[in-house]
Design a protein around this motif. Structure first.
Motif, PDB file in Angstrom:
ATOM      1  N   THR A 150      38.764  37.612 -55.180  1.00 26.12           N
ATOM      2  CA  THR A 150      37.863  37.435 -54.056  1.00 26.12           C
ATOM      3  C   THR A 150      37.608  35.968 -53.767  1.00 26.12           C
ATOM      4  OG1 THR A 150      35.665  38.053 -53.202  1.00 26.12           O
ATOM      5  CG2 THR A 150      35.845  37.563 -55.563  1.00 26.12           C
ATOM      6  N   ARG A 151      37.110  35.711 -52.585  1.00 25.78           N
ATOM      7  CA  ARG A 151      36.692  34.377 -52.193  1.00 25.78           C
ATOM      8  C   ARG A 151      35.177  34.294 -52.093  1.00 25.78           C
ATOM      9  NH1 ARG A 151      38.823  34.562 -47.528  1.00 25.78           N
ATOM     10  NH2 ARG A 151      36.898  35.250 -46.544  1.00 25.78           N
ATOM     11  N   ASP A 152      34.517  35.413 -51.762  1.00 24.42           N
ATOM     12  CA  ASP A 152      33.095  35.376 -51.447  1.00 24.42           C
ATOM     13  C   ASP A 152      32.263  36.444 -52.146  1.00 24.42           C
ATOM     14  OD1 ASP A 152      34.375  37.389 -50.114  1.00 24.42           O
ATOM     15  OD2 ASP A 152      33.804  36.742 -48.107  1.00 24.42           O
ATOM     16  N   LEU A 153      32.883  37.265 -52.989  1.00 26.02           N
ATOM     17  CA  LEU A 153      32.145  38.280 -53.730  1.00 26.02           C
ATOM     18  C   LEU A 153      32.115  37.909 -55.207  1.00 26.02           C
ATOM     19  CD1 LEU A 153      33.652  41.520 -52.119  1.00 26.02           C
ATOM     20  CD2 LEU A 153      31.554  40.327 -51.464  1.00 26.02           C
ATOM     21  N   SER A 154      31.350  38.647 -55.993  1.00 23.78           N
ATOM     22  CA  SER A 154      31.319  38.440 -57.437  1.00 23.78           C
ATOM     23  C   SER A 154      31.001  39.766 -58.100  1.00 23.78           C
ATOM     24  CB  SER A 154      30.274  37.388 -57.831  1.00 23.78           C
ATOM     25  OG  SER A 154      28.977  37.803 -57.428  1.00 23.78           O
ATOM     26  N   VAL A 155      31.187  39.848 -59.401  1.00 22.56           N
ATOM     27  CA  VAL A 155      30.872  41.068 -60.137  1.00 22.56           C
ATOM     28  C   VAL A 155      29.542  40.883 -60.851  1.00 22.56           C
ATOM     29  CG1 VAL A 155      33.269  41.744 -60.446  1.00 22.56           C
ATOM     30  CG2 VAL A 155      32.179  40.296 -62.148  1.00 22.56           C
ATOM     31  N   ILE A 156      28.821  41.988 -61.043  1.00 23.49           N
ATOM     32  CA  ILE A 156      27.502  41.938 -61.683  1.00 23.49           C
ATOM     33  C   ILE A 156      27.560  42.603 -63.048  1.00 23.49           C
ATOM     34  CG2 ILE A 156      26.212  41.815 -59.528  1.00 23.49           C
ATOM     35  CD1 ILE A 156      25.805  44.845 -59.715  1.00 23.49           C
ATOM     36  N   ILE A 164      41.533  30.680 -59.381  1.00 20.28           N
ATOM     37  CA  ILE A 164      42.967  30.802 -59.127  1.00 20.28           C
ATOM     38  C   ILE A 164      43.456  29.941 -57.959  1.00 20.28           C
ATOM     39  CG2 ILE A 164      43.113  33.104 -60.154  1.00 20.28           C
ATOM     40  CD1 ILE A 164      43.179  34.252 -57.313  1.00 20.28           C
ATOM     41  N   TYR A 165      42.553  29.552 -57.042  1.00 16.91           N
ATOM     42  CA  TYR A 165      43.044  28.773 -55.900  1.00 16.91           C
ATOM     43  C   TYR A 165      41.892  28.106 -55.174  1.00 16.91           C
ATOM     44  CZ  TYR A 165      45.281  27.758 -51.389  1.00 16.91           C
ATOM     45  OH  TYR A 165      45.758  27.132 -50.263  1.00 16.91           O
ATOM     46  N   ASN A 166      41.995  26.795 -54.976  1.00 16.65           N
ATOM     47  CA  ASN A 166      41.090  26.057 -54.097  1.00 16.65           C
ATOM     48  C   ASN A 166      41.737  26.007 -52.720  1.00 16.65           C
ATOM     49  OD1 ASN A 166      38.939  25.314 -55.917  1.00 16.65           O
ATOM     50  ND2 ASN A 166      40.418  23.978 -56.925  1.00 16.65           N
ATOM     51  N   PRO A 202      36.624  25.673 -37.174  1.00 18.00           N
ATOM     52  CA  PRO A 202      35.653  24.571 -37.152  1.00 18.00           C
ATOM     53  C   PRO A 202      35.777  23.646 -38.359  1.00 18.00           C
ATOM     54  CG  PRO A 202      34.584  26.637 -36.560  1.00 18.00           C
ATOM     55  CD  PRO A 202      35.955  26.989 -37.050  1.00 18.00           C
ATOM     56  N   THR A 203      36.023  24.235 -39.540  1.00 17.50           N
ATOM     57  CA  THR A 203      36.179  23.419 -40.744  1.00 17.50           C
ATOM     58  C   THR A 203      37.385  22.495 -40.616  1.00 17.50           C
ATOM     59  OG1 THR A 203      35.176  25.121 -42.144  1.00 17.50           O
ATOM     60  CG2 THR A 203      36.581  23.493 -43.243  1.00 17.50           C
ATOM     61  N   TRP A 204      38.485  23.052 -40.136  1.00 14.10           N
ATOM     62  CA  TRP A 204      39.711  22.251 -39.995  1.00 14.10           C
ATOM     63  C   TRP A 204      39.546  21.175 -38.932  1.00 14.10           C
ATOM     64  CZ3 TRP A 204      43.358  21.622 -36.019  1.00 14.10           C
ATOM     65  CH2 TRP A 204      44.555  20.993 -36.406  1.00 14.10           C
ATOM     66  N   LEU A 205      38.916  21.514 -37.820  1.00 10.74           N
ATOM     67  CA  LEU A 205      38.721  20.531 -36.757  1.00 10.74           C
ATOM     68  C   LEU A 205      37.898  19.344 -37.255  1.00 10.74           C
ATOM     69  CD1 LEU A 205      38.028  22.841 -33.668  1.00 10.74           C
ATOM     70  CD2 LEU A 205      40.055  21.423 -34.071  1.00 10.74           C
ATOM     71  N   GLY A 259      50.501  16.195 -41.586  1.00  8.25           N
ATOM     72  CA  GLY A 259      49.140  15.663 -41.577  1.00  8.25           C
ATOM     73  C   GLY A 259      48.066  16.674 -41.286  1.00  8.25           C
ATOM     74  N   SER A 260      48.414  17.983 -41.302  1.00 12.13           N
ATOM     75  CA  SER A 260      47.424  18.997 -40.918  1.00 12.13           C
ATOM     76  C   SER A 260      46.732  19.657 -42.104  1.00 12.13           C
ATOM     77  CB  SER A 260      48.088  20.089 -40.060  1.00 12.13           C
ATOM     78  OG  SER A 260      49.002  20.867 -40.833  1.00 12.13           O
ATOM     79  N   ARG A 261      47.061  19.258 -43.329  1.00 12.34           N
ATOM     80  CA  ARG A 261      46.444  19.904 -44.495  1.00 12.34           C
ATOM     81  C   ARG A 261      45.025  19.392 -44.711  1.00 12.34           C
ATOM     82  NH1 ARG A 261      49.986  18.925 -48.507  1.00 12.34           N
ATOM     83  NH2 ARG A 261      50.952  21.000 -48.553  1.00 12.34           N
ATOM     84  N   ALA A 262      44.099  20.335 -44.973  1.00 10.73           N
ATOM     85  CA  ALA A 262      42.701  19.979 -45.239  1.00 10.73           C
ATOM     86  C   ALA A 262      42.084  21.028 -46.150  1.00 10.73           C
ATOM     87  CB  ALA A 262      41.906  19.891 -43.935  1.00 10.73           C
ATOM     88  N   SER A 263      41.132  20.633 -46.955  1.00 17.99           N
ATOM     89  CA  SER A 263      40.437  21.571 -47.831  1.00 17.99           C
ATOM     90  C   SER A 263      39.380  22.337 -47.048  1.00 17.99           C
ATOM     91  CB  SER A 263      39.772  20.822 -48.991  1.00 17.99           C
ATOM     92  OG  SER A 263      38.932  21.687 -49.732  1.00 17.99           O
ATOM     93  N   SER A 264      39.258  23.639 -47.332  1.00 16.50           N
ATOM     94  CA  SER A 264      38.211  24.443 -46.693  1.00 16.50           C
ATOM     95  C   SER A 264      36.936  24.466 -47.521  1.00 16.50           C
ATOM     96  CB  SER A 264      38.694  25.884 -46.493  1.00 16.50           C
ATOM     97  OG  SER A 264      38.695  26.589 -47.733  1.00 16.50           O
ATOM     98  N   GLY A 265      37.033  24.052 -48.784  1.00 17.95           N
ATOM     99  CA  GLY A 265      35.879  24.110 -49.673  1.00 17.95           C
ATOM    100  C   GLY A 265      35.669  25.479 -50.291  1.00 17.95           C
TER     101      GLY A 265
END
Length: 302
Positions: A150-156, A164-166, A202-205, A259-265
């Protein structure tokens, strides 16, 4: 009236603990894979055993009584230990179990990157079968899966986890339209919109020191995997996670604009839950995915 025999109703205790965790008889029945009436009967058996109410009605809601809360707080953890130990012991008698379930909230990642590589993992591990399911809902301890990616969930619940990936973003287009072009092409070619990831563009722009007024808005798609065929065949661009287009770029179906690579965070993580029927295989899978993602970076275009 309290039950006349002293035999402890273990199945009824398990049902009551599930009622307490899920917040209702209906949800407990779903979690246990049985009917609402069956769970209600178990509750009645346990209340009869104690001679006391464990649940009381408050208008339309049901709440635990003070005695019910005391009881569930006392027995829930030992019951979990018993169930977990029983599953581990069961695995020792069933060595042929060679299957894991991977649940993910990243449907395009699964479609374009994970699933095409699963045969390699199966070959490495002697034929392990990997089932893949996709869901955007927060997972619960009653859901049937061994691994969450997942990118935005977690286990409880207890689990080992791996980074695994930034996430890195790139702007891609059909080689016929963008090969040899510079980043300035984004001002003239429409960029597709992805409704499931409104944060990406928006993040990339911002990373490119551009604004929405500097680019042409293109067609809208729900998910990146729906947009990929459009950008491969059409006169348009797509800003997407590098990892989901890496194989297409290497195959020559897409070209990354220099030149288009950027981090999304954003960060992708893999969780191997402790209750897995195959914890060793689940952990091996997470380590394998982490290695696979590290190899996915595309050489910087020039």
């Amino acid at each position: 009236m309290a039950a006349e025999h002293d035999e402890v109703p273990l199945n009824a205790i398990r049902a009551f603990v599930t009622i307490a965790r899920e917040g209702s008889v209906t949800r407990a029945a779903t979690a246990l894979g049985t009917t609402q009436s069956s769970v209600s009967r178990y509750l009645a058996v346990l209340q009869d055993y104690f001679g006391m109410d464990l649940v009381e009605r408050r208008g339309r809601r049901s709440e635990l009584t003070q005695f019910g809360r005391l009881f569930v707080n006392t027995v829930a953890e030992p019951l979990d230990t018993v169930c977990f130990t029983a599953k581990r012991m069961r695995r020792r008698t069933q060595p042929g179990a060679n299957r894991i379930v991977v649940r993910t909230s990243l449907s395009t990642f699964a479609y374009s990157f994970l699933i095409p590589n699963l045969q390699a993992f199966s070959a490495e591990t002697g034929g392990v079968i990997v089932d893949v399911i996709s869901s955007l809902s927060p997972p619960t301890s009653s859901d049937n899966f061994d691994i969450l990616i997942t990118r935005d969930l977690s286990v409880i619940e207890p689990a080992d986890d791996w980074e695994i990936y930034n996430e890195a973003l790139v702007c891609v287009g059909s080689p016929n339209h963008v090969t040899g072009k510079t980043l300035s092409i984004v001002r003239s070619m429409p960029i597709l919109n992805i409704t499931s990831r409104p944060d990406i563009l928006p993040t990339w722009l911002r990373a490119m020191n551009l604004s929405a007024k500097d680019v042409k808005s293109g067609a809208r798609y729900d998910h990146n995997y729906l947009a990929l065929p459009a950008v491969i065949t059409g006169h348009c661009l797509l800003v997407a996670p590098e990892i989901i287009v890496s194989d297409l770029v290497r195959a020559g179906a897409l070209h990354v604009i220099p030149g288009s690579r950027a981090s999304s965070g954003m960060q992708y993580r893999a969780y191997a839950v402790d209750r897995s029927d195959n914890p060793e295989i689940a952990r091996a899978f997470c380590r394998w995915v982490a290695r696979l993602c590290k190899k996915a970076a595309i050489p910087e275009a020039t």
